[in-house]
Design a protein around this motif. Sequence first.
Motif, PDB file in Angstrom:
ATOM      1  N   GLY A 618       0.797  -1.241   0.000  1.00  0.00           N
ATOM      2  CA  GLY A 618       0.000   0.000   0.000  1.00  0.00           C
ATOM      3  C   GLY A 618       0.820   1.276   0.000  1.00  0.00           C
ATOM      4  N   PRO A 619       1.706   1.463   0.997  1.00  0.00           N
ATOM      5  CA  PRO A 619       2.470   2.710   1.045  1.00  0.00           C
ATOM      6  C   PRO A 619       3.298   2.952  -0.219  1.00  0.00           C
ATOM      7  CG  PRO A 619       2.662   1.535   3.102  1.00  0.00           C
ATOM      8  CD  PRO A 619       1.936   0.626   2.174  1.00  0.00           C
ATOM      9  N   ALA A 622       0.998   4.300  -2.698  1.00  0.00           N
ATOM     10  CA  ALA A 622       0.600   5.665  -2.341  1.00  0.00           C
ATOM     11  C   ALA A 622       1.696   6.647  -2.709  1.00  0.00           C
ATOM     12  CB  ALA A 622       0.312   5.745  -0.850  1.00  0.00           C
ATOM     13  N   LEU A 623       2.945   6.278  -2.477  1.00  0.00           N
ATOM     14  CA  LEU A 623       4.023   7.212  -2.789  1.00  0.00           C
ATOM     15  C   LEU A 623       4.246   7.324  -4.289  1.00  0.00           C
ATOM     16  CD1 LEU A 623       6.770   7.132  -0.094  1.00  0.00           C
ATOM     17  CD2 LEU A 623       4.584   8.270  -0.209  1.00  0.00           C
ATOM     18  N   THR A 626       2.038   9.897  -5.592  1.00  0.00           N
ATOM     19  CA  THR A 626       2.336  11.309  -5.354  1.00  0.00           C
ATOM     20  C   THR A 626       3.354  11.828  -6.352  1.00  0.00           C
ATOM     21  OG1 THR A 626       4.226  10.916  -3.924  1.00  0.00           O
ATOM     22  CG2 THR A 626       2.068  10.979  -2.874  1.00  0.00           C
ATOM     23  N   GLY A 627       3.890  10.980  -7.203  1.00  0.00           N
ATOM     24  CA  GLY A 627       4.885  11.426  -8.165  1.00  0.00           C
ATOM     25  C   GLY A 627       6.303  11.206  -7.674  1.00  0.00           C
ATOM     26  N   ALA A 628       6.464  10.468  -6.574  1.00  0.00           N
ATOM     27  CA  ALA A 628       7.811  10.174  -6.093  1.00  0.00           C
ATOM     28  C   ALA A 628       8.493   9.237  -7.076  1.00  0.00           C
ATOM     29  CB  ALA A 628       7.739   9.522  -4.721  1.00  0.00           C
ATOM     30  N   GLN A 632      12.941   7.559  -4.217  1.00  0.00           N
ATOM     31  CA  GLN A 632      12.195   8.172  -3.116  1.00  0.00           C
ATOM     32  C   GLN A 632      11.203   7.197  -2.493  1.00  0.00           C
ATOM     33  OE1 GLN A 632      10.804  11.476  -5.486  1.00  0.00           O
ATOM     34  NE2 GLN A 632      12.087  12.895  -4.335  1.00  0.00           N
ATOM     35  N   TYR A 636      11.272   6.245   1.446  1.00  0.00           N
ATOM     36  CA  TYR A 636      10.162   6.615   2.319  1.00  0.00           C
ATOM     37  C   TYR A 636       9.155   5.514   2.572  1.00  0.00           C
ATOM     38  CZ  TYR A 636      11.784  11.293   2.747  1.00  0.00           C
ATOM     39  OH  TYR A 636      12.544  12.366   3.088  1.00  0.00           O
TER      40      TYR A 636
ATOM     41  N   ARG B  79       1.982  14.336  -9.644  1.00  0.00           N
ATOM     42  CA  ARG B  79       2.011  15.183  -8.463  1.00  0.00           C
ATOM     43  C   ARG B  79       0.870  16.176  -8.443  1.00  0.00           C
ATOM     44  NH1 ARG B  79       7.649  18.326  -9.838  1.00  0.00           N
ATOM     45  NH2 ARG B  79       6.770  19.970 -11.116  1.00  0.00           N
ATOM     46  N   MET B  83      -4.094  11.069  -4.213  1.00  0.00           N
ATOM     47  CA  MET B  83      -4.873   9.837  -4.141  1.00  0.00           C
ATOM     48  C   MET B  83      -5.000   9.413  -2.688  1.00  0.00           C
ATOM     49  SD  MET B  83      -4.508   6.427  -6.424  1.00  0.00           S
ATOM     50  CE  MET B  83      -5.871   5.273  -6.530  1.00  0.00           C
ATOM     51  N   PHE B  85      -6.750   6.189  -0.139  1.00  0.00           N
ATOM     52  CA  PHE B  85      -7.003   4.755  -0.302  1.00  0.00           C
ATOM     53  C   PHE B  85      -7.909   4.214   0.792  1.00  0.00           C
ATOM     54  CE2 PHE B  85      -2.931   5.949  -1.979  1.00  0.00           C
ATOM     55  CZ  PHE B  85      -2.844   5.291  -3.188  1.00  0.00           C
ATOM     56  N   ASN B  89      -2.977   3.322   3.389  1.00  0.00           N
ATOM     57  CA  ASN B  89      -1.639   3.181   2.815  1.00  0.00           C
ATOM     58  C   ASN B  89      -0.614   4.126   3.417  1.00  0.00           C
ATOM     59  OD1 ASN B  89      -2.782   1.240   1.300  1.00  0.00           O
ATOM     60  ND2 ASN B  89      -2.387   2.175  -0.682  1.00  0.00           N
ATOM     61  N   LEU B  90      -0.671   4.257   4.742  1.00  0.00           N
ATOM     62  CA  LEU B  90       0.375   5.038   5.409  1.00  0.00           C
ATOM     63  C   LEU B  90       1.527   4.104   5.740  1.00  0.00           C
ATOM     64  CD1 LEU B  90      -1.785   7.048   7.945  1.00  0.00           C
ATOM     65  CD2 LEU B  90      -1.119   7.682   5.632  1.00  0.00           C
ATOM     66  N   VAL B  91       2.730   4.695   5.873  1.00  0.00           N
ATOM     67  CA  VAL B  91       3.849   3.911   6.382  1.00  0.00           C
ATOM     68  C   VAL B  91       3.666   3.862   7.892  1.00  0.00           C
ATOM     69  CG1 VAL B  91       6.332   3.713   6.560  1.00  0.00           C
ATOM     70  CG2 VAL B  91       5.305   4.654   4.508  1.00  0.00           C
ATOM     71  N   SER B 102       5.825  13.060   2.863  1.00  0.00           N
ATOM     72  CA  SER B 102       6.137  12.231   1.701  1.00  0.00           C
ATOM     73  C   SER B 102       5.219  12.564   0.528  1.00  0.00           C
ATOM     74  CB  SER B 102       6.061  10.750   2.067  1.00  0.00           C
ATOM     75  OG  SER B 102       4.742  10.398   2.376  1.00  0.00           O
ATOM     76  N   GLY B 103       4.120  13.261   0.781  1.00  0.00           N
ATOM     77  CA  GLY B 103       3.274  13.722  -0.319  1.00  0.00           C
ATOM     78  C   GLY B 103       3.965  14.765  -1.175  1.00  0.00           C
ATOM     79  N   LEU B 105       7.081  14.553  -2.198  1.00  0.00           N
ATOM     80  CA  LEU B 105       8.265  13.995  -2.855  1.00  0.00           C
ATOM     81  C   LEU B 105       8.319  14.291  -4.344  1.00  0.00           C
ATOM     82  CD1 LEU B 105       8.570  10.542  -1.066  1.00  0.00           C
ATOM     83  CD2 LEU B 105      10.112  12.479  -0.909  1.00  0.00           C
ATOM     84  N   GLY B 106       7.144  14.428  -4.964  1.00  0.00           N
ATOM     85  CA  GLY B 106       7.117  14.697  -6.398  1.00  0.00           C
ATOM     86  C   GLY B 106       7.745  16.036  -6.740  1.00  0.00           C
ATOM     87  N   ARG B 158      -1.648  14.104   3.275  1.00  0.00           N
ATOM     88  CA  ARG B 158      -0.559  13.747   2.351  1.00  0.00           C
ATOM     89  C   ARG B 158      -0.917  14.158   0.930  1.00  0.00           C
ATOM     90  NH1 ARG B 158       1.009   7.606   2.346  1.00  0.00           N
ATOM     91  NH2 ARG B 158      -1.080   7.406   1.498  1.00  0.00           N
ATOM     92  N   GLN B 162       0.461  17.757  -2.180  1.00  0.00           N
ATOM     93  CA  GLN B 162       0.797  17.777  -3.601  1.00  0.00           C
ATOM     94  C   GLN B 162       0.241  19.017  -4.304  1.00  0.00           C
ATOM     95  OE1 GLN B 162      -0.375  13.197  -3.624  1.00  0.00           O
ATOM     96  NE2 GLN B 162       0.085  13.923  -5.669  1.00  0.00           N
TER      97      GLN B 162
END
Lengths: 714, 259
Positions: A618-619, A622-623, A626-628, A632, A636, B79, B83, B85, B89-91, B102-103, B105-106, B158, B162
């Motif tokens: 999942g994570p 999700a990342l 975000t465009g990572a 990255q 993360y 970016r 999104m 979920f 979908n968190l770390v 971390s949102g 990062l793009g 998050r 963006q």
Amino acid sequence: MTDRSPTTPPPRSWVHGLLSFVVPGSGQISARQPIRGIAILLSFLGLAALAAWTVAQRSRTPDVLLSARLFGVIFAQALALLLFLAALRYVVARFAKGEPASALWGLILAAAYIASLLLVQDQLLAAAGAPADLDQIYGGTALFAAGALTAFLLWNVADAALLGAHPDARPSFAAGILYVCLVIFVLGWNLTEIDVQKAVAEYRDTQIILRRIVWPWRAAFEYEQVTIESSARIQAPCPPGATGPEVNQPVPGVPWISVTPTCGDISLRDLAAGKLIFGTELTITGGGYPPGSEVDLLWKNPIGNAFKPRGGVGDTEITIDENGEFVSTLYIPEVAIPSTAVGDQIHTIIIRQESGEIFTGRLSPSIKLALTGMLETIMIGLMATFFGVIAAFPISFFAARNLMAPIKSPLTGVVGGLVGLALALVLTFWATGRVSVSLGGLAAAPIQVAGFGLALLLVSAYFGWNSGAALATRLGKTLPPAVTRGLTALEVAALAGAAGYLLGVWFSRGVVSIPLAGPVPSFLEQRYAFGGAALFGLAGFLYGYRNALKEFSLGLTIYSTTRTLMNIVRSIEPLIWAIIGTIWIGLGPFAGTIALTLHTIASLGKLYSEAIESIEPGPLEALQATGANRLQTIVYAVIPQIVPSCISFTIYRWDINVRMSTIIGAVGGGGIGFILIQWIRLFQYDNVGLAVWLITLTVATLDYVSSSIRERFI
Amino acid sequence: MLEVQNLTKIYPNGTVALTDVSFSVEAGEFLGIIGLSGSGKSTLLRCINRLVEPTSGRILWNGVDITAADQAGLRVIRREIGMIFQHFNLVRRSSVVTNVLSGRLGYTPPAWSLVNRFSREDRAKASRALERVGIPDKALHRADALSGGQQQRVGIARALMQDPKMILADEPVASLDPVLAHSILGTLERLNQEDGITVLCSLHFLDLVQRYATRVIGLRDGRVVFEGDSEDIRQINDERFKEIYGEEARRLGGQEGRV
């Protein structure tokens, strides 16, 4: 069951049984369970062959035919015995109870079978062959292997009969597997040379060594001997007019001796009579020694050699009285004085007392050596783990399927990158060679050359791959598809051709040369090399042409390559790596560190990559959303998830490394194992005990510490 | 703003998830997507930001074809599209603020993120985002220490990092109880109305769709079988309902039923 035509009536159950009796498994096949039948047949043949082979190999003069023949006879006799017992059971069951077989009867039969094998063992073996033959073929093993095989055969008959009677039955395989295991057990018993009698009878031999190893702590300290000694001088022979040295006077509080006279004649051997003619008799008095103790008397000749006088010239062991004094007499012993001796010949009488060992409280050299070795071992483990982690962590990402599988790239770009990479490698080797020459050779400046080479390799590989891939991709977009396709195919062909060339050379040198007397002639090597190049080049061209415009699973290719390499490195024991290390660097802890590092990289790489594969997806998703970019998302989303298990694996590995480095020392990898193996070879079991104790204490401590640290991270 | 044209997705194992799906979304809309589990809702949302590669069809994002974008282009498009979920979908082991950051990062140079470095503006932005979703005091907690509703708020924060023009919400309230569901969807509605962020939200509950969506599409077996505004949803009758959800589906408790 399917319908049968009336002309072929279904075979009755006993027909299947009979078939299986003649050829094991055939009854099952005729009862329409071919896989079961084939499995039984293969097991039976395999076990029979294994038994004959084992018996032949273990005999002193291996003769497979002889042992197979004898094995066959024994097997037939065992079969007859079992059949007799089965018939007996049938009769008993019929008349005594009037009911069919039960589990209890089966057990009774099995017990009776083994008991009768034991009882008639000698008769059976004697009937099977001449005693001389039996001596050669390990009769007991053959007997019991044949017995178990017989049981397997009869089980197979019963199984076939059951299947014939109930075609849809799926009877358990358990009994059959049990008999198979029994045969293997019997052979294993033989091959591992298990000898219970010997183990029991010779158990006491271990006591002598075991006692020293179990409690070696006396060897950990230094002990001293204290010597009390006093001497007096005598002149012998006594030339006319000589008076000899002065007579010693008693000194209160200090051990002293005094001898009179101080000048006399030496005893002489009368060779004809074979006896000693005594010389001058000396009276020795002394004092100041510990009351009631024993002292030794030594004679020291003029050139300084001390010995116990022999030939009945007097007591050499004297007991001190309660006042610490003694009186003793001694004839001057037989001492060879060469005729060339010049001047007064002065001898010395020594009265010496040596104490037992006295505890000093200082550590012995052995324990110091063992402690140093132990420390070295712990550090080998630590360094190997450290280097292993540094290398394994990045590698593990390439060995994680979930991260690598999505990486796909058009074949055009991949091939372009590979060509760039190949050019970069060639450039690196060329440039490094030039630099090496200008610095005076690799041996003169190893660090500089290797550092330069490695740096250049990384940089050029990065740029080679990237620019090659970018160029190829751009060309692919501008050129017409047919041209791109052709170019890609040619590139793949070139790469595959180069690989084929090398493979051909290897094949000719490594495989073709095996039956040849000398090296492969160069024309033949060329033929294989160019043949390989042509073959692979053609295959590469076809593959490239077909797939040029498709996506290539780059990630999965890297994944499987990494995994394969890691599996190979991991499956080679650290012991073997240590041997390679000692050849590379020479004996010592560095060789052991290299061995453990290699193994650690491979096994930690696997453990880490499995940790990565088990993360929540999942994570990551999700990342990505975000465009990572890939790096990255790894930093993360992946790393935070794998940190606990990676720490746990790392500590566990350190634990293993310390344990392994004790063994690695034995083949020259330094540390305590290196010392331990030498002490074992010198039979110094006290020191061996010290090393074993240190290893045990360290491993137990480490085990406890590592498990309690790991508990916190899970 | 977003135009999906003849989108088809066939998974490598042969499952046809989407067949010839076409629709368009105007800026500022709150588009509800309804359909049974397995009807292709998640695949559709994931095709839009190419977490799932479409098999064929085009997706135009302000005139740019997302399906044709290369890695760098995709990064720029992604970016702009947040999104959230169903399972947040968190770390879980990272702090809330790290998850929110971390949102961003793009927008961050990749090399910087290697050393865990974000600019001061990004950090300020993260605390504003947390304030916005109503949990400013949780910034330094570990993500798995939060309740489900709070975790979803972190997910929204998050996405907010963006500066999204659109938010894709994949069943954002399916793991939450009804009260929390309203509160989360209320937050999304506020973002939709105050910031003008377009929202594409797949939902299970018809009443939630009626309450929040300005327009609705219904999916069944990977095809669009219904399209209309929230008024049309209110008018929906049993026959139409069965068209969307299939013959065997039955309403539970009238229009509020969960299928």
